[in-house]
Design a protein around this motif. Sequence first.
Motif, PDB file in Angstrom:
ATOM      1  N   SER A  42       0.777  -1.315  -0.110  1.00 26.55           N
ATOM      2  CA  SER A  42      -0.031   0.088   0.141  1.00 26.55           C
ATOM      3  C   SER A  42       1.001   1.215  -0.143  1.00 26.55           C
ATOM      4  CB  SER A  42      -1.059   0.236   1.315  1.00 26.55           C
ATOM      5  OG  SER A  42      -1.527   1.314   1.273  1.00 26.55           O
ATOM      6  N   LYS A  46       1.142   1.744  -7.042  1.00 26.68           N
ATOM      7  CA  LYS A  46       0.665   1.117  -8.166  1.00 26.68           C
ATOM      8  C   LYS A  46      -0.495   1.749  -8.898  1.00 26.68           C
ATOM      9  CE  LYS A  46      -1.074  -1.915  -5.125  1.00 26.68           C
ATOM     10  NZ  LYS A  46      -0.339  -1.119  -3.727  1.00 26.68           N
ATOM     11  N   THR A  47      -1.191   2.492  -8.265  1.00 28.12           N
ATOM     12  CA  THR A  47      -2.506   2.906  -8.988  1.00 28.12           C
ATOM     13  C   THR A  47      -1.871   4.220  -9.813  1.00 28.12           C
ATOM     14  OG1 THR A  47      -4.058   2.406  -7.207  1.00 28.12           O
ATOM     15  CG2 THR A  47      -4.865   4.469  -8.702  1.00 28.12           C
ATOM     16  N   THR A  48      -0.994   5.103  -9.136  1.00 30.76           N
ATOM     17  CA  THR A  48      -0.536   6.117 -10.006  1.00 30.76           C
ATOM     18  C   THR A  48       0.270   5.480 -11.364  1.00 30.76           C
ATOM     19  OG1 THR A  48      -0.037   7.093  -7.998  1.00 30.76           O
ATOM     20  CG2 THR A  48       1.064   7.980  -9.727  1.00 30.76           C
ATOM     21  N   ARG A  53      -1.684  10.424   0.945  1.00 32.12           N
ATOM     22  CA  ARG A  53      -2.853  10.200   0.262  1.00 32.12           C
ATOM     23  C   ARG A  53      -4.492  10.030   0.731  1.00 32.12           C
ATOM     24  NH1 ARG A  53      -3.488   4.575  -1.823  1.00 32.12           N
ATOM     25  NH2 ARG A  53      -4.087   4.630   0.509  1.00 32.12           N
TER      26      ARG A  53
END
Length: 222
Positions: A22, A26-28, A150
């Motif tokens: 986490s 990953k998402t970015t 975030r």
Amino acid sequence: MQSTGANESGRNGFLVTLDGPSGVGKTTCSQHLRNILLQVGFPATCTTQPSASPIGALARSGTHTFHGLALSCLVAADRYHHIATVIEPELKAGRVVVCDRYVPSAFVLDRLDGVPREFIADLYRYARPADLAVFLFADPEVCLRRAQTRGVYSRFHHDGLAAAERESTLFTEAAEQTRASGTPTLIHHVADTDSDTVAATLAQQITALIPSRPPTAHRGES
Ligand SMILES: Nc1ncnc2c1ncn2[C@@H]1O[C@H](COP(=O)(O)OP(=O)(O)OP(=O)(O)O)[C@@H](O)[C@H]1O
Ligand SMILES: Cc1cn([C@H]2C[C@H](O)[C@@H](COP(=O)(O)O)O2)c(=O)[nH]c1=O
């Protein structure tokens, strides 16, 4: 535009999965990666697990309600539904699918929730393996700081350095297990590289592995 795809050549697309702790990015990275792949001529899409389906939304928002075996089964139900209704159709259309989290995340998050490894292995026996499994790593302190900056919305987002370190150790094991199972595996240490550079580095390595479609023969050519 290059194609990886099944439409004319009869070959399928290419599934790239991104896993890691986490806050590692990953998402970015998956979004940047999709954009770079499109820019260099690969039909590409990015998606995420848990998915945007009603089952996925329930799992993502329900980590404070559901626990252990029940959450594990809920996420698995979403994953199989997502594979059947999103991933497989995109692959059949010849696209590169970049998936933010995949089965390896279950081997970490479900285990953190007390689910036995054999149960997880049985749950995912029929899940399509990735064509390339990418694992992103950074120092647990860095992941922790990024996730906290975030915003933390899940029971699995860290509540301290010890939890971040445990998650990182389990992802290291998951990466080794994925590689040992025969899935092509790329382990990338992000260090303090910005997300554009991380995605560009990965894109270079990924495109080198995607089989390109042979030129389509024109009608009448032998
Ligand atoms: N390479 C990077 N350098 C600096 N900051 C980054 C980098 N990659 C991502 N970030 C930032 O770190 C935060 C977490 O990133 P992101 O949500 O992509 O991580 P994640 O691995 O998907 O996390 P989670 O698993 O918790 O959803 C975001 O605020 C993002 O802008
Ligand atoms: C893949 C996967 C996810 N979950 C849960 C844990 C998190 O709360 C969300 C994922 O959201 P994130 O923004 O990517 O952190 O879903 C889970 O319990 N098990 C899994 O395998």
